[in-house]
Design a protein around this motif. Structure first.
Motif, PDB file in Angstrom:
ATOM      1  N   PHE A  63       0.810  -1.170  -0.155  1.00 23.34           N
ATOM      2  CA  PHE A  63       0.000   0.034   0.060  1.00 23.34           C
ATOM      3  C   PHE A  63       0.867   1.073   0.092  1.00 23.34           C
ATOM      4  CE2 PHE A  63      -2.560  -3.214   1.866  1.00 23.34           C
ATOM      5  CZ  PHE A  63      -3.820  -3.375   0.954  1.00 23.34           C
ATOM      6  N   GLU A  64       2.201   1.201  -0.393  1.00 20.51           N
ATOM      7  CA  GLU A  64       2.841   2.139  -0.753  1.00 20.51           C
ATOM      8  C   GLU A  64       2.682   2.779  -2.123  1.00 20.51           C
ATOM      9  OE1 GLU A  64       4.807   3.849   1.546  1.00 20.51           O
ATOM     10  OE2 GLU A  64       5.038   2.431   3.154  1.00 20.51           O
ATOM     11  N   ILE A  65       2.830   4.021  -2.495  1.00 17.92           N
ATOM     12  CA  ILE A  65       2.717   4.509  -3.865  1.00 17.92           C
ATOM     13  C   ILE A  65       3.777   4.073  -4.682  1.00 17.92           C
ATOM     14  CG2 ILE A  65       2.760   6.580  -5.294  1.00 17.92           C
ATOM     15  CD1 ILE A  65       1.290   7.972  -2.862  1.00 17.92           C
ATOM     16  N   ASP A  66       3.497   3.412  -6.018  1.00 12.54           N
ATOM     17  CA  ASP A  66       4.521   2.754  -6.689  1.00 12.54           C
ATOM     18  C   ASP A  66       4.693   3.829  -7.737  1.00 12.54           C
ATOM     19  OD1 ASP A  66       5.555   1.361  -9.084  1.00 12.54           O
ATOM     20  OD2 ASP A  66       4.571  -0.505  -8.528  1.00 12.54           O
ATOM     21  N   ARG A  67       5.948   4.335  -7.567  1.00 12.67           N
ATOM     22  CA  ARG A  67       6.418   5.480  -8.477  1.00 12.67           C
ATOM     23  C   ARG A  67       6.568   5.304  -9.842  1.00 12.67           C
ATOM     24  NH1 ARG A  67       7.237   9.234  -4.681  1.00 12.67           N
ATOM     25  NH2 ARG A  67       7.209   8.217  -2.626  1.00 12.67           N
ATOM     26  N   LYS A  68       6.842   3.900 -10.067  1.00  7.50           N
ATOM     27  CA  LYS A  68       6.780   3.714 -11.461  1.00  7.50           C
ATOM     28  C   LYS A  68       5.429   3.621 -12.330  1.00  7.50           C
ATOM     29  CE  LYS A  68       9.646   0.683 -14.479  1.00  7.50           C
ATOM     30  NZ  LYS A  68      10.523  -0.476 -14.790  1.00  7.50           N
ATOM     31  N   LYS A  69       4.570   3.250 -11.403  1.00  9.16           N
ATOM     32  CA  LYS A  69       3.266   3.349 -12.008  1.00  9.16           C
ATOM     33  C   LYS A  69       2.712   4.649 -12.210  1.00  9.16           C
ATOM     34  CE  LYS A  69       1.620  -1.214 -10.299  1.00  9.16           C
ATOM     35  NZ  LYS A  69       0.596  -1.661  -9.228  1.00  9.16           N
ATOM     36  N   LEU A  70       2.960   5.633 -10.959  1.00  4.85           N
ATOM     37  CA  LEU A  70       2.519   6.932 -11.089  1.00  4.85           C
ATOM     38  C   LEU A  70       3.128   7.631 -12.184  1.00  4.85           C
ATOM     39  CD1 LEU A  70       0.865   9.220  -9.611  1.00  4.85           C
ATOM     40  CD2 LEU A  70       2.884   9.447  -8.145  1.00  4.85           C
ATOM     41  N   GLY A  71       4.731   7.386 -12.291  1.00  6.95           N
ATOM     42  CA  GLY A  71       5.337   8.226 -13.222  1.00  6.95           C
ATOM     43  C   GLY A  71       4.898   7.762 -14.725  1.00  6.95           C
ATOM     44  N   GLN A  72       4.322   6.623 -15.120  1.00  6.36           N
ATOM     45  CA  GLN A  72       3.803   6.336 -16.246  1.00  6.36           C
ATOM     46  C   GLN A  72       2.713   7.199 -16.767  1.00  6.36           C
ATOM     47  OE1 GLN A  72       3.338   1.960 -15.721  1.00  6.36           O
ATOM     48  NE2 GLN A  72       5.141   1.575 -16.800  1.00  6.36           N
ATOM     49  N   ILE A  73       1.638   7.613 -15.628  1.00  5.53           N
ATOM     50  CA  ILE A  73       0.757   8.546 -15.667  1.00  5.53           C
ATOM     51  C   ILE A  73       1.172   9.814 -16.016  1.00  5.53           C
ATOM     52  CG2 ILE A  73      -1.463   9.327 -14.586  1.00  5.53           C
ATOM     53  CD1 ILE A  73      -1.451   6.753 -13.224  1.00  5.53           C
ATOM     54  N   ILE A  74       2.067  10.388 -15.064  1.00  7.98           N
ATOM     55  CA  ILE A  74       2.392  11.748 -15.166  1.00  7.98           C
ATOM     56  C   ILE A  74       3.191  12.268 -16.258  1.00  7.98           C
ATOM     57  CG2 ILE A  74       1.812  12.144 -12.449  1.00  7.98           C
ATOM     58  CD1 ILE A  74       4.963  12.466 -12.191  1.00  7.98           C
ATOM     59  N   PHE A  75       4.137  11.508 -16.801  1.00  9.85           N
ATOM     60  CA  PHE A  75       5.223  11.752 -17.812  1.00  9.85           C
ATOM     61  C   PHE A  75       4.438  11.883 -19.066  1.00  9.85           C
ATOM     62  CE2 PHE A  75       8.296  10.684 -14.497  1.00  9.85           C
ATOM     63  CZ  PHE A  75       8.804  12.017 -14.380  1.00  9.85           C
ATOM     64  N   THR A  76       3.278  11.179 -19.231  1.00 13.37           N
ATOM     65  CA  THR A  76       2.544  11.265 -20.593  1.00 13.37           C
ATOM     66  C   THR A  76       1.268  12.146 -20.409  1.00 13.37           C
ATOM     67  OG1 THR A  76       1.395   9.332 -19.793  1.00 13.37           O
ATOM     68  CG2 THR A  76       3.292   8.938 -21.039  1.00 13.37           C
ATOM     69  N   ASP A  77       1.007  12.642 -19.262  1.00 14.36           N
ATOM     70  CA  ASP A  77      -0.370  13.456 -19.127  1.00 14.36           C
ATOM     71  C   ASP A  77       0.291  14.510 -18.212  1.00 14.36           C
ATOM     72  OD1 ASP A  77      -2.878  14.521 -18.527  1.00 14.36           O
ATOM     73  OD2 ASP A  77      -3.726  12.783 -18.719  1.00 14.36           O
ATOM     74  N   LYS A  78       0.075  15.839 -19.100  1.00 10.35           N
ATOM     75  CA  LYS A  78       0.480  17.128 -18.671  1.00 10.35           C
ATOM     76  C   LYS A  78      -0.578  17.411 -17.385  1.00 10.35           C
ATOM     77  CE  LYS A  78       1.796  21.919 -19.442  1.00 10.35           C
ATOM     78  NZ  LYS A  78       1.650  22.968 -20.099  1.00 10.35           N
ATOM     79  N   SER A  79      -1.709  17.301 -17.511  1.00  4.35           N
ATOM     80  CA  SER A  79      -2.535  17.790 -16.576  1.00  4.35           C
ATOM     81  C   SER A  79      -2.502  16.862 -15.410  1.00  4.35           C
ATOM     82  CB  SER A  79      -4.193  17.772 -17.027  1.00  4.35           C
ATOM     83  OG  SER A  79      -4.609  16.320 -17.562  1.00  4.35           O
ATOM     84  N   GLU A  80      -2.406  15.590 -15.505  1.00  3.06           N
ATOM     85  CA  GLU A  80      -2.014  14.853 -14.392  1.00  3.06           C
ATOM     86  C   GLU A  80      -0.839  15.087 -13.475  1.00  3.06           C
ATOM     87  OE1 GLU A  80      -4.562  13.557 -13.317  1.00  3.06           O
ATOM     88  OE2 GLU A  80      -5.153  11.595 -14.069  1.00  3.06           O
ATOM     89  N   ARG A  81       0.160  15.605 -14.442  1.00  5.78           N
ATOM     90  CA  ARG A  81       1.551  15.768 -13.830  1.00  5.78           C
ATOM     91  C   ARG A  81       1.131  17.224 -12.962  1.00  5.78           C
ATOM     92  NH1 ARG A  81       4.374  15.538 -17.894  1.00  5.78           N
ATOM     93  NH2 ARG A  81       4.272  17.638 -18.740  1.00  5.78           N
ATOM     94  N   GLU A  82       0.319  18.110 -13.689  1.00  2.00           N
ATOM     95  CA  GLU A  82       0.335  19.416 -12.777  1.00  2.00           C
ATOM     96  C   GLU A  82      -0.595  19.174 -11.638  1.00  2.00           C
ATOM     97  OE1 GLU A  82      -1.670  21.518 -15.961  1.00  2.00           O
ATOM     98  OE2 GLU A  82       0.295  22.456 -16.692  1.00  2.00           O
TER      99      GLU A  82
END
Length: 194
Positions: A63-82
């Motif tokens: 139940f820790e945040i998986d940074r790799k999964k989060l990274g896949q979202i935010i590095f391809t979607d500017k609004s999610e990164r923001e």
């Protein structure tokens, strides 16, 4: 009078190498990435907000945040990164400011901040430094370091302000296209000038 010195660069430009060397010379270096990780630890306010927004799919089995999964979202979607930045950055600033105030009493303080210029944090610095490499070196280092495809590596590089722009905005520039010894010599020259 002790100074606040902002240290930045692009992904895979050698900023962490410079930061580690500065630390080894006895200067406090406050690393925004470390504070960012801390801000997303279980129990911290940022953790709940990130999970509420991005969903439980970004969590690992502990139940820790998986940074790799989060990274896949935010590095391809500017609004999610923001969105992620709007959650994490205020908490990071709060923690860094507390430590900065404490360390400034004794020494110059370096702030290792990847998004120094993007977030306007250069305004809080007396001096700014950009560690840079040319684009081919940056791409090759990132692909090798993170085992990324060329497409994924370029997406991460393009998600940040260009190194050329960061160089223009900085008070000083450290050229990291050569060896570590070359980089360390530039840092020593800078530290001796303080």
């Amino acid at each position: 009078m002790n100074k606040v010195i902002g240290l930045t660069g692009g992904i895979a430009s050698g900023k962490s190498t410079a930061s580690d060397y500065i630390k080894s010379q006895g200067y406090p270096v406050l690393d925004a990435d470390i504070y960012s990780r801390k801000a997303l630890d279980k129990g911290m306010p940022g953790y709940k907000k990130v999970v509420d927004h991005f969903g439980r799919d970004i969590l690992d089995e502990s139940f820790e945040i998986d940074r790799k999964k989060l990274g896949q979202i935010i590095f391809t979607d500017k609004s999610e990164r923001e969105m992620l930045n709007s959650i994490v950055h205020p908490e990071v600033r709060r923690m860094m400011n507390e430590d900065q105030t404490r360390f400034l009493e004794e020494s110059h303080v370096f702030l290792d901040i990847p998004l120094l210029f993007e977030n306007g944090l250069d305004k809080n610095c007396d001096i700014t430094i950009t560690v840079f490499v040319n684009s081919d070196v940056q791409l090759a280092r990132l692909m090798a370091r993170n085992q990324l495809s060329k497409v994924d590596a370029k997406a991460r590089i393009n998600s940040q302000m260009s190194l050329e722009e960061k160089k223009k905005r900085a008070t000083y520039q450290f050229d990291n296209n050569g060896s570590k010894t070359d980089l360390y010599a530039q840092i020593n020259d800078f530290l001796n000038s303080l």
